[in-house]
Design an enzyme around this catalytic site. Sequence first.
Site, PDB file in Angstrom:
ATOM      1  CG  ASP A 180      -2.027   0.998   1.139  1.00 17.34           C
ATOM      2  OD1 ASP A 180      -3.187   0.572   1.196  1.00 17.34           O
ATOM      3  OD2 ASP A 180      -1.756   2.209   1.008  1.00 17.34           O
ATOM      4  CB  ILE A 181       1.108   4.117  -2.325  1.00 16.54           C
ATOM      5  CG1 ILE A 181       2.283   4.942  -2.807  1.00 16.54           C
ATOM      6  CG2 ILE A 181      -0.125   4.971  -2.171  1.00 16.54           C
ATOM      7  CD1 ILE A 181       3.433   4.138  -3.319  1.00 16.54           C
TER       8      ILE A 181
ATOM      9  CD  GLU B 297      -7.769   5.877  -1.544  1.00 14.61           C
ATOM     10  OE1 GLU B 297      -7.700   5.659  -0.312  1.00 14.61           O
ATOM     11  OE2 GLU B 297      -6.785   6.132  -2.235  1.00 14.61           O
TER      12      GLU B 297
ATOM     13  CG  HIS C 244      -8.296  -2.943  -2.457  1.00 12.26           C
ATOM     14  ND1 HIS C 244      -9.244  -2.355  -3.261  1.00 12.26           N
ATOM     15  CD2 HIS C 244      -8.187  -2.145  -1.360  1.00 12.26           C
ATOM     16  CE1 HIS C 244      -9.681  -1.246  -2.685  1.00 12.26           C
ATOM     17  NE2 HIS C 244      -9.073  -1.103  -1.518  1.00 12.26           N
TER      18      HIS C 244
ATOM     19  CG  HIS D 215      -6.595  -2.885   3.230  1.00 17.00           C
ATOM     20  ND1 HIS D 215      -5.865  -1.726   3.086  1.00 17.00           N
ATOM     21  CD2 HIS D 215      -7.788  -2.656   2.610  1.00 17.00           C
ATOM     22  CE1 HIS D 215      -6.587  -0.834   2.421  1.00 17.00           C
ATOM     23  NE2 HIS D 215      -7.756  -1.372   2.127  1.00 17.00           N
TER      24      HIS D 215
HETATM   25  P1  5GP Z   1      -9.851   1.381   0.280  1.00 15.23           P
HETATM   26  O1  5GP Z   1     -10.367   1.460  -1.137  1.00 15.23           O
HETATM   27  O2  5GP Z   1      -9.797  -0.041   0.791  1.00 15.23           O
HETATM   28  O3  5GP Z   1     -10.602   2.270   1.200  1.00 15.23           O
HETATM   29  O4  5GP Z   1      -8.357   1.913   0.302  1.00 15.23           O
HETATM   30  C1  5GP Z   1      -7.551   1.886  -0.845  1.00 15.23           C
HETATM   31  C2  5GP Z   1      -6.107   1.734  -0.461  1.00 15.23           C
HETATM   32  O5  5GP Z   1      -5.325   1.728  -1.641  1.00 15.23           O
HETATM   33  C3  5GP Z   1      -5.560   2.844   0.449  1.00 15.23           C
HETATM   34  O6  5GP Z   1      -4.991   2.257   1.613  1.00 15.23           O
HETATM   35  C4  5GP Z   1      -4.534   3.561  -0.427  1.00 15.23           C
HETATM   36  O7  5GP Z   1      -3.408   4.003   0.307  1.00 15.23           O
HETATM   37  C5  5GP Z   1      -4.172   2.508  -1.444  1.00 15.23           C
HETATM   38  N1  5GP Z   1      -3.817   3.056  -2.744  1.00 15.23           N
HETATM   39  C6  5GP Z   1      -4.556   3.955  -3.454  1.00 15.23           C
HETATM   40  N2  5GP Z   1      -3.947   4.237  -4.628  1.00 15.23           N
HETATM   41  C7  5GP Z   1      -2.801   3.499  -4.649  1.00 15.23           C
HETATM   42  C8  5GP Z   1      -1.758   3.368  -5.613  1.00 15.23           C
HETATM   43  O8  5GP Z   1      -1.746   3.980  -6.676  1.00 15.23           O
HETATM   44  N3  5GP Z   1      -0.750   2.520  -5.309  1.00 15.23           N
HETATM   45  C9  5GP Z   1      -0.734   1.803  -4.135  1.00 15.23           C
HETATM   46  N4  5GP Z   1       0.324   0.980  -3.925  1.00 15.23           N
HETATM   47  N5  5GP Z   1      -1.705   1.902  -3.213  1.00 15.23           N
HETATM   48  C10 5GP Z   1      -2.730   2.752  -3.459  1.00 15.23           C
END
Ligand code: 5GP
Length: 134
Positions: A29-30, A88, A93, A95
């Site tokens: 995760d970035i 987001e 995905h 975690h």
């Molecule tokens: P969620 O959709 O589960 O709420 O969170 C999305 C996750 O993806 C976040 O923790 C965010 O930091 C990660 N994320 C979003 N865009 C990128 C990206 O371009 N590269 C990476 N490695 N992680 C990402």
Amino acid sequence: MSTIFSKIAAGEIPSYRVAADDRHYAFLDINPVVRGHVLVIPRKEEDYIFNLDEADYTALNLFARRVAKAVEKAIPCKRVAVAVMGMEVPHVHIHLMPINAEGDIRFDRKLSFSPDEMQAIAAAIAKEFDAQAD
Ligand code: 5GP
């Protein structure tokens, strides 16, 4: 339509890769919540994890379990925690977050590691993942 995570899995956008097979991809995760925070995705595009069919859902979770075993070997921790939110990025995905206490996970507090540190973390997890195939 291609999601940002599809582009990452295809290598069109860079990522700190930790594991992959023909149907799945795992990368750091970035904006990690903890050191060693990994995202595991299916290459197939689907927004919501519970819309995956049984075969894809099962395969994804079995792959995530293999990645989690590599994470717990590479990153000292009590357990690898699992979360699925998807608020987001509209691409399934999982975690995986190595933790020592419940309070280690706070999605409102992101950590920052240098590119060299991220590369080293990814390499350590990848080494453990690759060792499983032996
Ligand atoms: P969620 O959709 O589960 O709420 O969170 C999305 C996750 O993806 C976040 O923790 C965010 O930091 C990660 N994320 C979003 N865009 C990128 C990206 O371009 N590269 C990476 N490695 N992680 C990402």
